[in-house]
Design a protein around this motif. Structure first.
Motif, PDB file in Angstrom:
ATOM      1  N   UNK A   1       0.743  -1.316   0.129  1.00 48.17           N
ATOM      2  CA  UNK A   1       0.109   0.103   0.005  1.00 48.17           C
ATOM      3  C   UNK A   1       0.894   1.219   0.004  1.00 48.17           C
ATOM      4  N   UNK A   2       1.617   1.354   0.615  1.00 43.09           N
ATOM      5  CA  UNK A   2       2.847   2.358   0.786  1.00 43.09           C
ATOM      6  C   UNK A   2       3.510   2.461  -0.369  1.00 43.09           C
ATOM      7  N   UNK A   3       4.151   1.588  -1.108  1.00 37.54           N
ATOM      8  CA  UNK A   3       4.819   1.656  -2.273  1.00 37.54           C
ATOM      9  C   UNK A   3       4.160   2.161  -3.258  1.00 37.54           C
ATOM     10  N   UNK A   4       2.691   1.408  -3.552  1.00 40.22           N
ATOM     11  CA  UNK A   4       1.864   1.729  -4.925  1.00 40.22           C
ATOM     12  C   UNK A   4       1.116   3.391  -4.536  1.00 40.22           C
ATOM     13  N   UNK A   5       1.535   3.658  -3.511  1.00 39.55           N
ATOM     14  CA  UNK A   5       0.869   5.055  -3.281  1.00 39.55           C
ATOM     15  C   UNK A   5       1.855   6.429  -3.084  1.00 39.55           C
ATOM     16  N   UNK A   6       3.259   6.035  -3.403  1.00 41.97           N
ATOM     17  CA  UNK A   6       4.413   6.666  -3.249  1.00 41.97           C
ATOM     18  C   UNK A   6       5.111   7.311  -4.529  1.00 41.97           C
ATOM     19  N   UNK A   7       5.697   8.424  -4.459  1.00 45.42           N
ATOM     20  CA  UNK A   7       5.992   8.880  -5.827  1.00 45.42           C
ATOM     21  C   UNK A   7       7.340   8.216  -6.130  1.00 45.42           C
ATOM     22  N   UNK A   8       7.886   7.165  -5.222  1.00 45.76           N
ATOM     23  CA  UNK A   8       9.176   6.458  -5.687  1.00 45.76           C
ATOM     24  C   UNK A   8       8.757   5.350  -6.822  1.00 45.76           C
ATOM     25  N   UNK A   9       7.588   5.010  -6.593  1.00 46.30           N
ATOM     26  CA  UNK A   9       6.851   4.039  -7.740  1.00 46.30           C
ATOM     27  C   UNK A   9       7.045   4.597  -9.086  1.00 46.30           C
ATOM     28  N   UNK A  10       6.830   5.980  -9.316  1.00 47.74           N
ATOM     29  CA  UNK A  10       6.597   6.756 -10.639  1.00 47.74           C
ATOM     30  C   UNK A  10       8.174   7.044 -10.837  1.00 47.74           C
ATOM     31  N   UNK A  11       8.683   7.191  -9.978  1.00 48.94           N
ATOM     32  CA  UNK A  11      10.489   7.797 -10.392  1.00 48.94           C
ATOM     33  C   UNK A  11      10.933   6.423 -10.960  1.00 48.94           C
ATOM     34  N   UNK A  12      10.686   5.138 -10.297  1.00 49.78           N
ATOM     35  CA  UNK A  12      11.328   4.225 -11.061  1.00 49.78           C
ATOM     36  C   UNK A  12      10.844   3.815 -12.509  1.00 49.78           C
ATOM     37  N   UNK A  13       9.416   4.158 -12.584  1.00 54.26           N
ATOM     38  CA  UNK A  13       8.956   3.864 -14.093  1.00 54.26           C
ATOM     39  C   UNK A  13       9.734   4.881 -14.870  1.00 54.26           C
ATOM     40  N   UNK A  14       9.768   6.094 -14.370  1.00 54.60           N
ATOM     41  CA  UNK A  14      10.390   7.233 -15.161  1.00 54.60           C
ATOM     42  C   UNK A  14      11.884   6.767 -15.695  1.00 54.60           C
TER      43      UNK A  14
ATOM     44  N   UNK B   1     -18.721  26.894 -19.239  1.00 54.20           N
ATOM     45  CA  UNK B   1     -17.828  26.898 -17.888  1.00 54.20           C
ATOM     46  C   UNK B   1     -16.443  27.304 -18.226  1.00 54.20           C
ATOM     47  N   UNK B   2     -15.921  28.135 -17.009  1.00 53.65           N
ATOM     48  CA  UNK B   2     -14.354  28.556 -17.162  1.00 53.65           C
ATOM     49  C   UNK B   2     -13.807  27.541 -16.177  1.00 53.65           C
ATOM     50  N   UNK B   3     -14.179  26.286 -15.602  1.00 53.98           N
ATOM     51  CA  UNK B   3     -13.454  25.518 -14.789  1.00 53.98           C
ATOM     52  C   UNK B   3     -12.244  24.731 -15.195  1.00 53.98           C
ATOM     53  N   UNK B   4     -11.311  24.611 -14.349  1.00 52.35           N
ATOM     54  CA  UNK B   4     -10.040  23.797 -14.859  1.00 52.35           C
ATOM     55  C   UNK B   4      -9.897  22.926 -13.542  1.00 52.35           C
ATOM     56  N   UNK B   5      -9.646  21.547 -13.763  1.00 49.01           N
ATOM     57  CA  UNK B   5      -9.110  20.708 -12.659  1.00 49.01           C
ATOM     58  C   UNK B   5      -7.993  19.817 -13.285  1.00 49.01           C
ATOM     59  N   UNK B   6      -7.430  19.508 -12.260  1.00 46.40           N
ATOM     60  CA  UNK B   6      -6.047  18.515 -12.657  1.00 46.40           C
ATOM     61  C   UNK B   6      -6.158  17.537 -11.540  1.00 46.40           C
ATOM     62  N   UNK B   7      -6.114  16.147 -12.249  1.00 49.96           N
ATOM     63  CA  UNK B   7      -5.904  15.158 -11.442  1.00 49.96           C
ATOM     64  C   UNK B   7      -4.539  14.414 -11.458  1.00 49.96           C
ATOM     65  N   UNK B   8      -3.903  14.429 -10.178  1.00 44.81           N
ATOM     66  CA  UNK B   8      -2.397  14.183 -10.168  1.00 44.81           C
ATOM     67  C   UNK B   8      -2.490  12.494  -9.707  1.00 44.81           C
ATOM     68  N   UNK B   9      -1.965  11.595 -10.594  1.00 40.70           N
ATOM     69  CA  UNK B   9      -1.841  10.092 -10.623  1.00 40.70           C
ATOM     70  C   UNK B   9      -1.016   9.605  -9.657  1.00 40.70           C
ATOM     71  N   UNK B  10      -0.183  10.570  -9.107  1.00 38.36           N
ATOM     72  CA  UNK B  10       0.730  10.066  -7.919  1.00 38.36           C
ATOM     73  C   UNK B  10       0.292  10.570  -6.622  1.00 38.36           C
ATOM     74  N   UNK B  11      -0.279  11.742  -6.264  1.00 35.80           N
ATOM     75  CA  UNK B  11      -0.931  11.907  -5.275  1.00 35.80           C
ATOM     76  C   UNK B  11      -2.657  11.445  -5.383  1.00 35.80           C
ATOM     77  N   UNK B  12      -2.999  11.116  -6.399  1.00 37.39           N
ATOM     78  CA  UNK B  12      -4.141  10.409  -6.430  1.00 37.39           C
ATOM     79  C   UNK B  12      -5.579  11.532  -5.775  1.00 37.39           C
ATOM     80  N   UNK B  13      -5.255  12.726  -6.454  1.00 37.09           N
ATOM     81  CA  UNK B  13      -6.266  13.570  -5.894  1.00 37.09           C
ATOM     82  C   UNK B  13      -6.746  14.649  -7.047  1.00 37.09           C
ATOM     83  N   UNK B  14      -7.617  15.233  -6.980  1.00 39.65           N
ATOM     84  CA  UNK B  14      -7.892  16.174  -7.999  1.00 39.65           C
ATOM     85  C   UNK B  14      -7.690  17.603  -7.162  1.00 39.65           C
ATOM     86  N   UNK B  15      -7.457  18.772  -8.217  1.00 35.77           N
ATOM     87  CA  UNK B  15      -6.955  19.812  -7.558  1.00 35.77           C
ATOM     88  C   UNK B  15      -7.705  21.052  -8.565  1.00 35.77           C
ATOM     89  N   UNK B  16      -8.254  21.999  -7.889  1.00 38.72           N
ATOM     90  CA  UNK B  16      -9.206  23.181  -8.812  1.00 38.72           C
ATOM     91  C   UNK B  16      -7.755  24.134  -9.041  1.00 38.72           C
TER      92      UNK B  16
END
Length: 424
Positions: A58-71, A153-168
């Motif tokens: 759970x810790x590994x698949x939720x970490x930025x370390x996973x994405x740095x390895x793939x990159x 609409x003027x709205x803009x949202x971004x989903x971060x696959x690393x943090x797994x959350x939406x940001x306005x």
């Protein structure tokens, strides 16, 4: 648990880059760095389920370390090419990720909900690095009048696959739906062009616009650019490059003014031309027009467009699904030429999805939807929500098919479904 030391360069690099995990165990009997490298190659749609295996996973698949390895260890050409699907308003219906190579699905969290607006459609979705953007669209606003008419609409949202959350994000300068949108390769910029207040429930109603703006990801701000030569909504956009740092933003098709039949029924006037703007190291260029791409009577409007990228950074190949035929665009002659015909015809070509993934063209139709494939065997699965994909390889000029069952119950309505791709 202490791991045995390793003299391999990759092992040392992995451990040093994530020292807080040196005492964790991912796969019993294997060093952490080797285990992390193995798990990093597992397809993304399985990550959510794999988190339930144990705390360390759970810790590994939720970490930025996973994405740095793939990159670091997976070249761009070998990254998973995934399809992002938005069946409905993403604030009330989960978006989904589909991995066509592994026939795997997973859902994303709901986008933040605004209690005053509902029925979002005709928005744009575009991917950039490990982020997914949802921009603009047409919706209903309880604070506007009349209530039964959509608003842009003027709205803009971004989903971060690393943090797994939406940001306005900061809103666009101009509200818009049904517009062209693209991320400029090798930069931190996203461009949107044209659009209006078009909504799927109201034929030719709504406004049209020509404004163009660019989102600077690093500065987190929108900047106005030169507008299109004329009003254009319902258009499609893509980037074309020559491999030498000169990128062109193409805006094709769409509609402008509308006319009425018998003075009552509004009908869109569709465009047959395109507009192009150049981006290079010297800045942003001016728009120039590309003439009509087909003759009068050849077709009423531009079909669904899919872009097959050139892995070497050159000009992409542009394809159009027009009824049951696929056409290839020739930039030199500014004409569409017949490439191939679908092996299995579809009943309603407007209810079919068309997208490029891993260098192949995917034609998607629901078994039991309006775009069902004419196949008696498939008709027996009337209650099935499976997708039937006809996949064409332009280089090999070959077809193949596959069937997948999405995790949602209702069949996809490709007239309103929004899709984009992401390399992850």
């Amino acid at each position: 648990m202490n791991h045995p030391s390793s003299s391999s360069p990759s092992s040392t690099t992995l451990t040093e880059s994530n020292p807080q995990n040196q005492t964790l165990t991912l796969i019993p009997g294997l060093p952490y760095d080797l285990s992390a490298l193995i798990l990093a190659f597992l397809p993304y749609p399985y990550h959510q389920k794999l988190k339930s295996i144990c705390k360390s996973w759970k810790h590994f698949f939720s970490s930025r370390f996973l994405h740095s390895i793939r990159h670091k260890h997976i070249p761009n050409s070998r990254l998973s090419h995934l399809l992002c699907i938005f069946p409905q308003d993403p604030s009330v219906s989960s978006p989904y990720i589909f991995d066509p190579k592994n026939l795997a699905w997973c859902n994303l969290p709901l986008m933040p909900c605004n209690p005053h607006v509902y029925g979002l459609c005709n928005f744009a979705s575009v991917a950039h690095n490990s982020h997914l953007y949802v921009l603009g669209g047409s919706l209903f606003d309880t604070r506007s009048f009349p209530l039964d008419r959509p608003s842009p609409s003027r709205s803009s949202y971004r989903y971060d696959f690393v943090d797994q959350k939406w940001v306005c994000l900061p809103p666009m300068l101009s509200p818009r739906g049904s517009f062209a949108c693209v991320a400029i390769p090798n930069t931190d910029r996203i461009v949107v062009a044209g659009g209006g207040s078009r909504h799927t429930m109201f034929g030719a109603a709504g406004s049209r616009m020509s404004s163009v703006e660019m989102y600077d990801i690093g500065r987190n701000e929108w900047v106005a650019l030169d507008g299109l030569p004329r009003f254009r909504a319902g258009c499609v956009g893509f980037m074309a490059g020559n491999g030498e740092g000169h990128d062109e933003f193409w805006v094709m098709g769409g509609y402008g003014e509308s006319r009425t039949i018998l003075g009552v029924f509004p009908v869109d006037e569709y465009y047959r031309d395109a507009a192009v703007m150049r981006f290079d190291s010297d800045g942003v260029g001016k728009w120039h027009a590309v003439g009509d791409m087909w003759e009068e009577g050849e077709r009423r409007q531009l079909g669904r467009i899919a872009v097959v990228e050139d892995v070497n950074g050159g000009y992409p190949e542009i394809f159009m699904l027009d009824k049951n035929d696929i056409f290839r665009y020739n930039m030199t002659s500014n004409r569409w030429f017949n490439e191939t015909t679908l092996p299995k015809r579809v009943l309603d070509e407007s209810a079919v999805g068309f997208v490029a993934l891993n260098g192949e063209l995917h034609v998607m139709a629901s078994h039991n939807g309006a775009g069902s494939v004419e196949n008696r065997r498939l008709r027996r699965h009337k209650r099935s929500t499976s997708l039937y994909l006809q996949i064409y390889h332009p280089g090999k000029r070959t077809w193949r098919t596959l069937i997948t069952t999405p995790p949602f119950q209702q069949p996809l309505d490709f007239k309103t479904t929004v899709m984009c791709t992401i390399r992850f």
